[in-house]
Scaffold this motif. Structure first.
Motif, PDB file in Angstrom:
ATOM      1  N   SER A  76      -7.331  -2.356   0.770  1.00  0.00           N
ATOM      2  CA  SER A  76      -6.510  -3.032  -0.237  1.00  0.00           C
ATOM      3  C   SER A  76      -5.047  -3.066   0.193  1.00  0.00           C
ATOM      4  O   SER A  76      -4.612  -2.272   1.027  1.00  0.00           O
ATOM      5  CB  SER A  76      -6.628  -2.301  -1.576  1.00  0.00           C
ATOM      6  OG  SER A  76      -5.928  -1.069  -1.511  1.00  0.00           O
ATOM      7  N   PRO A  77      -4.274  -3.965  -0.395  1.00  0.00           N
ATOM      8  CA  PRO A  77      -2.834  -3.973  -0.113  1.00  0.00           C
ATOM      9  C   PRO A  77      -2.181  -2.622  -0.412  1.00  0.00           C
ATOM     10  O   PRO A  77      -1.278  -2.195   0.304  1.00  0.00           O
ATOM     11  CB  PRO A  77      -2.292  -5.078  -1.031  1.00  0.00           C
ATOM     12  CG  PRO A  77      -3.458  -6.002  -1.224  1.00  0.00           C
ATOM     13  CD  PRO A  77      -4.668  -5.103  -1.246  1.00  0.00           C
ATOM     14  N   GLU A  78      -2.648  -1.928  -1.452  1.00  0.00           N
ATOM     15  CA  GLU A  78      -2.097  -0.610  -1.787  1.00  0.00           C
ATOM     16  C   GLU A  78      -2.424   0.422  -0.708  1.00  0.00           C
ATOM     17  O   GLU A  78      -1.580   1.256  -0.356  1.00  0.00           O
ATOM     18  CB  GLU A  78      -2.643  -0.144  -3.141  1.00  0.00           C
ATOM     19  CG  GLU A  78      -2.198  -0.989  -4.313  1.00  0.00           C
ATOM     20  CD  GLU A  78      -2.981  -2.303  -4.493  1.00  0.00           C
ATOM     21  OE1 GLU A  78      -2.505  -3.164  -5.240  1.00  0.00           O
ATOM     22  OE2 GLU A  78      -4.052  -2.482  -3.875  1.00  0.00           O
ATOM     23  N   GLU A  79      -3.638   0.371  -0.183  1.00  0.00           N
ATOM     24  CA  GLU A  79      -4.027   1.300   0.890  1.00  0.00           C
ATOM     25  C   GLU A  79      -3.251   1.005   2.166  1.00  0.00           C
ATOM     26  O   GLU A  79      -2.822   1.929   2.870  1.00  0.00           O
ATOM     27  CB  GLU A  79      -5.538   1.207   1.147  1.00  0.00           C
ATOM     28  CG  GLU A  79      -6.366   1.756   0.009  1.00  0.00           C
ATOM     29  CD  GLU A  79      -7.826   1.376   0.087  1.00  0.00           C
ATOM     30  OE1 GLU A  79      -8.639   2.106  -0.505  1.00  0.00           O
ATOM     31  OE2 GLU A  79      -8.178   0.352   0.720  1.00  0.00           O
ATOM     32  N   SER A 104      -9.786   2.970  11.286  1.00  0.00           N
ATOM     33  CA  SER A 104      -8.427   3.503  11.430  1.00  0.00           C
ATOM     34  C   SER A 104      -7.565   2.570  12.264  1.00  0.00           C
ATOM     35  O   SER A 104      -6.399   2.329  11.926  1.00  0.00           O
ATOM     36  CB  SER A 104      -8.477   4.894  12.063  1.00  0.00           C
ATOM     37  OG  SER A 104      -9.094   5.814  11.203  1.00  0.00           O
ATOM     38  N   ALA A 105      -8.119   2.022  13.336  1.00  0.00           N
ATOM     39  CA  ALA A 105      -7.366   1.095  14.176  1.00  0.00           C
ATOM     40  C   ALA A 105      -6.991  -0.157  13.396  1.00  0.00           C
ATOM     41  O   ALA A 105      -5.858  -0.649  13.482  1.00  0.00           O
ATOM     42  CB  ALA A 105      -8.170   0.727  15.417  1.00  0.00           C
ATOM     43  N   ARG A 106      -7.919  -0.682  12.615  1.00  0.00           N
ATOM     44  CA  ARG A 106      -7.660  -1.877  11.813  1.00  0.00           C
ATOM     45  C   ARG A 106      -6.591  -1.579  10.753  1.00  0.00           C
ATOM     46  O   ARG A 106      -5.672  -2.371  10.534  1.00  0.00           O
ATOM     47  CB  ARG A 106      -8.953  -2.366  11.160  1.00  0.00           C
ATOM     48  CG  ARG A 106      -8.810  -3.663  10.406  1.00  0.00           C
ATOM     49  CD  ARG A 106     -10.154  -4.249   9.963  1.00  0.00           C
ATOM     50  NE  ARG A 106     -11.002  -3.304   9.251  1.00  0.00           N
ATOM     51  CZ  ARG A 106     -12.122  -2.763   9.740  1.00  0.00           C
ATOM     52  NH1 ARG A 106     -12.535  -3.050  10.962  1.00  0.00           N
ATOM     53  NH2 ARG A 106     -12.834  -1.925   9.016  1.00  0.00           N
ATOM     54  N   LEU A 107      -6.696  -0.424  10.103  1.00  0.00           N
ATOM     55  CA  LEU A 107      -5.720  -0.043   9.091  1.00  0.00           C
ATOM     56  C   LEU A 107      -4.331   0.088   9.707  1.00  0.00           C
ATOM     57  O   LEU A 107      -3.336  -0.365   9.136  1.00  0.00           O
ATOM     58  CB  LEU A 107      -6.148   1.261   8.417  1.00  0.00           C
ATOM     59  CG  LEU A 107      -5.295   1.756   7.267  1.00  0.00           C
ATOM     60  CD1 LEU A 107      -5.235   0.741   6.124  1.00  0.00           C
ATOM     61  CD2 LEU A 107      -5.845   3.080   6.750  1.00  0.00           C
ATOM     62  N   TYR A 108      -4.240   0.680  10.889  1.00  0.00           N
ATOM     63  CA  TYR A 108      -2.968   0.804  11.591  1.00  0.00           C
ATOM     64  C   TYR A 108      -2.370  -0.575  11.851  1.00  0.00           C
ATOM     65  O   TYR A 108      -1.190  -0.807  11.607  1.00  0.00           O
ATOM     66  CB  TYR A 108      -3.160   1.567  12.906  1.00  0.00           C
ATOM     67  CG  TYR A 108      -1.914   1.594  13.740  1.00  0.00           C
ATOM     68  CD1 TYR A 108      -0.923   2.545  13.533  1.00  0.00           C
ATOM     69  CD2 TYR A 108      -1.696   0.642  14.743  1.00  0.00           C
ATOM     70  CE1 TYR A 108       0.238   2.560  14.288  1.00  0.00           C
ATOM     71  CE2 TYR A 108      -0.543   0.641  15.509  1.00  0.00           C
ATOM     72  CZ  TYR A 108       0.418   1.607  15.272  1.00  0.00           C
ATOM     73  OH  TYR A 108       1.565   1.593  16.007  1.00  0.00           O
ATOM     74  N   GLN A 109      -3.194  -1.488  12.357  1.00  0.00           N
ATOM     75  CA  GLN A 109      -2.704  -2.827  12.665  1.00  0.00           C
ATOM     76  C   GLN A 109      -2.188  -3.531  11.412  1.00  0.00           C
ATOM     77  O   GLN A 109      -1.123  -4.166  11.448  1.00  0.00           O
ATOM     78  CB  GLN A 109      -3.812  -3.663  13.311  1.00  0.00           C
ATOM     79  CG  GLN A 109      -4.155  -3.200  14.702  1.00  0.00           C
ATOM     80  CD  GLN A 109      -5.394  -3.879  15.257  1.00  0.00           C
ATOM     81  OE1 GLN A 109      -6.228  -4.387  14.510  1.00  0.00           O
ATOM     82  NE2 GLN A 109      -5.518  -3.892  16.568  1.00  0.00           N
ATOM     83  N   LEU A 110      -2.916  -3.417  10.313  1.00  0.00           N
ATOM     84  CA  LEU A 110      -2.490  -4.039   9.060  1.00  0.00           C
ATOM     85  C   LEU A 110      -1.195  -3.398   8.551  1.00  0.00           C
ATOM     86  O   LEU A 110      -0.287  -4.094   8.088  1.00  0.00           O
ATOM     87  CB  LEU A 110      -3.594  -3.920   8.004  1.00  0.00           C
ATOM     88  CG  LEU A 110      -4.857  -4.728   8.290  1.00  0.00           C
ATOM     89  CD1 LEU A 110      -5.982  -4.301   7.343  1.00  0.00           C
ATOM     90  CD2 LEU A 110      -4.596  -6.226   8.198  1.00  0.00           C
ATOM     91  N   ALA A 111      -1.105  -2.080   8.643  1.00  0.00           N
ATOM     92  CA  ALA A 111       0.069  -1.350   8.137  1.00  0.00           C
ATOM     93  C   ALA A 111       1.323  -1.662   8.964  1.00  0.00           C
ATOM     94  O   ALA A 111       2.420  -1.742   8.407  1.00  0.00           O
ATOM     95  CB  ALA A 111      -0.196   0.144   8.121  1.00  0.00           C
ATOM     96  N   THR A 112       1.180  -1.819  10.255  1.00  0.00           N
ATOM     97  CA  THR A 112       2.348  -2.083  11.086  1.00  0.00           C
ATOM     98  C   THR A 112       2.754  -3.549  11.041  1.00  0.00           C
ATOM     99  O   THR A 112       3.833  -3.899  11.511  1.00  0.00           O
ATOM    100  CB  THR A 112       2.108  -1.638  12.543  1.00  0.00           C
ATOM    101  OG1 THR A 112       0.942  -2.289  13.049  1.00  0.00           O
ATOM    102  CG2 THR A 112       1.957  -0.138  12.645  1.00  0.00           C
ATOM    103  N   ALA A 113       1.913  -4.401  10.451  1.00  0.00           N
ATOM    104  CA  ALA A 113       2.256  -5.823  10.314  1.00  0.00           C
ATOM    105  C   ALA A 113       3.060  -6.097   9.045  1.00  0.00           C
ATOM    106  O   ALA A 113       3.524  -7.215   8.852  1.00  0.00           O
ATOM    107  CB  ALA A 113       0.975  -6.666  10.311  1.00  0.00           C
ATOM    108  N   LEU A 114       3.230  -5.085   8.192  1.00  0.00           N
ATOM    109  CA  LEU A 114       3.985  -5.286   6.936  1.00  0.00           C
ATOM    110  C   LEU A 114       5.449  -5.533   7.204  1.00  0.00           C
ATOM    111  O   LEU A 114       6.037  -5.031   8.098  1.00  0.00           O
ATOM    112  CB  LEU A 114       3.832  -4.065   6.023  1.00  0.00           C
ATOM    113  CG  LEU A 114       2.475  -3.838   5.413  1.00  0.00           C
ATOM    114  CD1 LEU A 114       2.485  -2.616   4.513  1.00  0.00           C
ATOM    115  CD2 LEU A 114       2.021  -5.051   4.612  1.00  0.00           C
TER     116      LEU A 114
END
Length: 114
Positions: A76-79, A104-114
């Protein structure tokens, strides 16, 4: 901890498949300073170590530990925002893990794209 299972996704961020409480001392010995567990407790049954068990071992090994459980198919956007905050907050090198390391890799990529 199975060293070949570790995969660098940034100069100071690695992902791994499910880690055991015993792997926390090995992670600290390998120079990691923080661990993020992205796997929900009991995701695939009672044989999986709980976050509390891993956290106890991580803290005993001198590691920062955070549990940010996310679903394998959707974050989610919140996660994603919570992960971005952890990436800013936690000391590195950082080790993130889930069942296979892919989440975890996908979450990292999404988080660093913010």
């Amino acid at each position: 901890m199975n060293a070949p299972a570790l995969r660098a996704i940034a100069p100071d961020v690695y992902v791994a498949p499910q880690l055991s409480p015993e792997a926390m001392a090995e992670a600290a010995g390998a120079g990691f300073r923080s661990v993020i567990n992205n796997r929900p407790d009991h995701e695939h049954g009672p044989g999986q170590p709980t976050s509390a068990e891993i956290e106890t071992a991580a803290r005993a090994a001198g590691l920062e530990y955070r549990h940010l459980p996310v679903d394998g198919g959707y974050q989610s956007p919140e996660e994603i925002a919570a992960c971005a905050a952890l990436l800013r907050e936690l000391p590195r090198p950082l080790l993130m893990f889930c069942r296979s390391g892919s989440r975890s890799a996908r979450l990292y990529q999404l988080a660093t794209a913010l």
